[in-house]
Scaffold this active site. Structure first.
Site, short mmCIF file in Angstrom:
data_model
loop_
_atom_site.label_atom_id
_atom_site.label_comp_id
_atom_site.label_asym_id
_atom_site.label_seq_id
_atom_site.Cartn_x
_atom_site.Cartn_y
_atom_site.Cartn_z
N LYS A 147 0.83 -1.21 0.00
CA LYS A 147 0.00 0.00 0.00
C LYS A 147 0.86 1.26 0.00
CE LYS A 147 -4.08 -2.01 2.10
NZ LYS A 147 -5.05 -1.91 3.19
N ARG A 184 3.55 5.81 -2.90
CA ARG A 184 4.78 6.44 -3.42
C ARG A 184 4.66 6.64 -4.94
NH1 ARG A 184 9.26 4.28 -5.88
NH2 ARG A 184 11.09 5.62 -5.71
N GLU A 219 11.11 8.14 -0.52
CA GLU A 219 12.20 7.65 -1.38
C GLU A 219 12.07 6.13 -1.56
OE1 GLU A 219 14.09 9.46 -3.06
OE2 GLU A 219 15.66 8.10 -3.73
N ARG A 240 9.73 -5.23 8.00
CA ARG A 240 10.21 -6.49 8.56
C ARG A 240 9.33 -6.91 9.74
NH1 ARG A 240 9.82 -5.05 13.02
NH2 ARG A 240 11.19 -3.95 14.43
N ARG A 243 12.83 -7.00 28.76
CA ARG A 243 13.29 -5.66 29.13
C ARG A 243 12.12 -4.77 29.59
NH1 ARG A 243 14.15 -1.34 25.88
NH2 ARG A 243 14.02 -2.56 23.98
N HIS A 303 8.01 8.31 14.63
CA HIS A 303 7.35 7.00 14.75
C HIS A 303 5.84 7.16 14.85
CE1 HIS A 303 11.07 4.71 16.56
NE2 HIS A 303 11.37 5.42 15.50
N GLU A 355 4.50 -0.54 13.82
CA GLU A 355 5.22 0.72 14.02
C GLU A 355 5.72 1.20 12.66
OE1 GLU A 355 8.38 1.92 17.28
OE2 GLU A 355 9.41 0.99 15.58
N ASN A 373 18.56 7.60 8.43
CA ASN A 373 18.59 6.16 8.22
C ASN A 373 20.03 5.64 8.17
OD1 ASN A 373 17.19 3.66 7.68
ND2 ASN A 373 18.05 3.79 5.62
N THR A 412 21.18 2.95 10.92
CA THR A 412 21.58 1.62 10.45
C THR A 412 22.95 1.25 11.00
OG1 THR A 412 20.35 2.04 8.42
CG2 THR A 412 21.90 0.21 8.37
P1 0O2 Z 1 12.18 -0.99 -6.12
O1 0O2 Z 1 11.28 -0.92 -7.29
O2 0O2 Z 1 13.52 -1.55 -6.44
O3 0O2 Z 1 12.22 0.28 -5.33
P2 0O2 Z 1 10.58 -6.40 -0.80
O4 0O2 Z 1 10.89 -7.75 -0.23
O5 0O2 Z 1 11.38 -6.04 -2.02
O6 0O2 Z 1 9.11 -6.18 -1.02
P3 0O2 Z 1 11.79 -5.44 1.60
O7 0O2 Z 1 11.59 -6.74 2.26
O8 0O2 Z 1 11.45 -4.26 2.42
O9 0O2 Z 1 10.92 -5.32 0.27
O10 0O2 Z 1 13.21 -5.42 1.00
P4 0O2 Z 1 14.50 -4.57 1.24
O11 0O2 Z 1 15.61 -5.40 0.70
O12 0O2 Z 1 14.58 -4.16 2.65
O13 0O2 Z 1 14.36 -3.29 0.31
C1 0O2 Z 1 13.12 -2.69 0.04
C2 0O2 Z 1 13.20 -1.78 -1.14
O14 0O2 Z 1 13.95 -0.63 -0.75
C3 0O2 Z 1 13.87 -2.40 -2.33
O15 0O2 Z 1 13.17 -1.98 -3.45
C4 0O2 Z 1 15.25 -1.77 -2.32
O16 0O2 Z 1 15.74 -1.61 -3.61
C5 0O2 Z 1 14.97 -0.43 -1.69
N1 0O2 Z 1 16.15 0.11 -1.01
C6 0O2 Z 1 16.86 -0.43 0.00
N2 0O2 Z 1 17.87 0.37 0.36
C7 0O2 Z 1 17.79 1.48 -0.45
C8 0O2 Z 1 18.55 2.67 -0.56
O17 0O2 Z 1 19.50 2.91 0.18
N3 0O2 Z 1 18.15 3.57 -1.50
C9 0O2 Z 1 17.07 3.34 -2.31
N4 0O2 Z 1 16.69 4.27 -3.21
N5 0O2 Z 1 16.33 2.21 -2.24
C10 0O2 Z 1 16.70 1.30 -1.31
P5 0O2 Z 1 11.93 -2.79 -3.95
O18 0O2 Z 1 10.84 -2.71 -2.94
O19 0O2 Z 1 12.35 -4.18 -4.31
O20 0O2 Z 1 11.43 -2.02 -5.19
P1 0O2 Z 2 14.75 -3.45 15.78
O1 0O2 Z 2 13.83 -4.35 15.10
O2 0O2 Z 2 16.05 -4.11 16.10
O3 0O2 Z 2 14.91 -2.14 15.07
P2 0O2 Z 2 12.46 1.19 23.82
O4 0O2 Z 2 12.83 2.62 23.54
O5 0O2 Z 2 13.18 0.22 22.89
O6 0O2 Z 2 12.55 0.84 25.23
P3 0O2 Z 2 9.97 1.51 22.43
O7 0O2 Z 2 9.11 2.54 23.06
O8 0O2 Z 2 9.28 0.41 21.67
O9 0O2 Z 2 10.94 0.92 23.53
O10 0O2 Z 2 11.00 2.11 21.51
P4 0O2 Z 2 11.09 3.27 20.49
O11 0O2 Z 2 12.36 3.88 20.84
O12 0O2 Z 2 9.90 4.12 20.42
O13 0O2 Z 2 11.19 2.50 19.12
C1 0O2 Z 2 11.88 1.34 18.99
C2 0O2 Z 2 12.58 1.26 17.66
O14 0O2 Z 2 13.08 2.54 17.27
C3 0O2 Z 2 13.80 0.39 17.77
O15 0O2 Z 2 13.44 -0.94 17.54
C4 0O2 Z 2 14.68 0.90 16.68
O16 0O2 Z 2 14.28 0.43 15.42
C5 0O2 Z 2 14.41 2.38 16.77
N1 0O2 Z 2 15.33 3.01 17.72
C6 0O2 Z 2 15.00 3.59 18.88
N2 0O2 Z 2 16.10 4.11 19.49
C7 0O2 Z 2 17.15 3.85 18.69
C8 0O2 Z 2 18.54 4.14 18.76
O17 0O2 Z 2 19.05 4.72 19.70
N3 0O2 Z 2 19.32 3.71 17.70
C9 0O2 Z 2 18.79 3.05 16.64
N4 0O2 Z 2 19.62 2.68 15.67
N5 0O2 Z 2 17.47 2.74 16.56
C10 0O2 Z 2 16.66 3.14 17.54
P5 0O2 Z 2 14.25 -2.11 18.21
O18 0O2 Z 2 13.51 -2.59 19.41
O19 0O2 Z 2 15.67 -1.73 18.39
O20 0O2 Z 2 14.07 -3.21 17.16
#
Ligand code: 0O2
Ligand code: 0O2
Length: 267
Positions: free
Chosen positions: A23, A28, A41, A46, A59, A121, A140, A149, A153
């Site tokens: 969706k 997009r 973008e 997941r 936790r 969020h 979420e 990002n 990451t």
């Molecule tokens: P398109 O047409 O290439 O954009 P999926 O399993 O593909 O439905 P999922 O599980 O979220 O989606 O896969 P993933 O590997 O996390 O990446 C999701 C989409 O984000 C993919 O495109 C990637 O090409 C795109 N993507 C990931 N990282 C980047 C980035 O840094 N820049 C840009 N522009 N795109 C990124 P789709 O969905 O296959 O379609």
């Molecule tokens: P995943 O799947 O590994 O990304 P919490 O703050 O964790 O006690 P709450 O309220 O659920 O509890 O958290 P929050 O902060 O609202 O949102 C949780 C998610 O935000 C995290 O998921 C991360 O994806 C992201 N996030 C929050 N704080 C940070 C941070 O300091 N660094 C990074 N890189 N991501 C963050 P999880 O649980 O890590 O799961």
């Protein structure tokens, strides 16, 4: 473990992630077609790993039978944007949707986390149609810029790898890096605004020039040949001098003259 069938438990979350991804990717594409620029973008999604669910439940002291309400990010969607302004537009589109219910929002952009983490969020409730009826699951939606990002990451993978052993000095450097990413976002927004202003300015000018030329043409139509020729010569001169203000004044003059011509008056 509570002997739960994790496959069955996670199934509606997997469905929710797949459906929301389709969706939002469609949204997009639609925005790209409508406006030639999409505030989104790319979209990813997941389902949280079982080990992460168990860790988080421990936790946050969430009992096993309450994890579907106590853990809000078992289904997770991430939307990446180019600019900070885009994040607010995307959040607006999500608020408007009728196929999900917004539960609450966390603005970690204004109130960034101690780690330096920035993102917007939205916790939503999404209805999934299953074989045994409808089930509402929490999801979420994280909305962030490409710079946010990039930081999150790398920070996540370092934190995941080193856990508590991450030295304070490294944490402090990561926090500084998050600030640098935020400065980069602000700079990109400002460059973009300048480009948009320049574009608007250019369009406004080019619209004015075309209307001046078409008004001069119209004067010919009303047989005001001498006037039209004079206006054309003055326009050419101002154009050469790049005198936009002068052309604006001339445009008003031509308009009045055309008005009089249309009313059949004399010059
Ligand atoms: P398109 O047409 O290439 O954009 P999926 O399993 O593909 O439905 P999922 O599980 O979220 O989606 O896969 P993933 O590997 O996390 O990446 C999701 C989409 O984000 C993919 O495109 C990637 O090409 C795109 N993507 C990931 N990282 C980047 C980035 O840094 N820049 C840009 N522009 N795109 C990124 P789709 O969905 O296959 O379609
Ligand atoms: P995943 O799947 O590994 O990304 P919490 O703050 O964790 O006690 P709450 O309220 O659920 O509890 O958290 P929050 O902060 O609202 O949102 C949780 C998610 O935000 C995290 O998921 C991360 O994806 C992201 N996030 C929050 N704080 C940070 C941070 O300091 N660094 C990074 N890189 N991501 C963050 P999880 O649980 O890590 O799961």
């Amino acid at each position: 473990m509570d002997g739960r069938d994790w496959g069955l438990f996670l199934q509606p979350y997997e469905q929710a992630v797949e459906e929301l991804k389709v969706k939002l990717k469609t949204l997009r594409t639609e925005l790209k077609n409508r406006e030639a620029y999409s505030p989104m973008e790319f979209v990813t999604g997941r389902v949280k790993r079982i080990s992460s669910i168990l860790e988080k439940a421990k936790r946050l002291s969430v009992p096993m039978e309450k994890i579907d309400t106590g853990i809000e990010d078992i289904a997770g969607i991430r939307i990446m944007c180019q600019f900070v302004d885009d994040i607010h537009r995307v959040a607006g589109f999500i608020r408007m949707r009728k196929d999900l219910k917004l539960v609450y929002e966390k603005d970690y952009i204004t109130n960034f986390k101690e780690s330096g983490y920035r993102s917007y969020h939205m916790i939503v409730e999404y209805p999934v149609q299953t074989a045994i009826g409808q089930k509402h699951v929490l999801a979420e939606i994280q909305i962030r810029t490409l710079a946010m990002n990039f930081w999150a990451t790398i920070e996540h993978s370092l934190n995941y790898k080193y856990k508590e052993s991450l030295p304070d000095v490294v944490r402090a450097r990561l926090k500084k890096a998050a600030e640098a990413a935020s400065v980069l976002d602000a700079e990109m927004s400002s460059i973009r605004n300048e480009i948009l202003d320049a574009q608007r300015d250019f369009e406004e000018k080019s619209n004015m020039f075309s209307s001046v030329l078409s008004d001069i043409q119209e004067l010919y139509f009303f047989h005001r040949v001498r006037e039209a020729v004079q206006f054309q010569l003055r326009f050419n001169e101002l154009w050469e001098q790049e005198d936009t203000f002068g052309i604006r004044m001339l445009s008003d003059e031509i308009r009045s003259s055309l008005y009089r011509a249309k009313k059949g008056g004399t010059t």
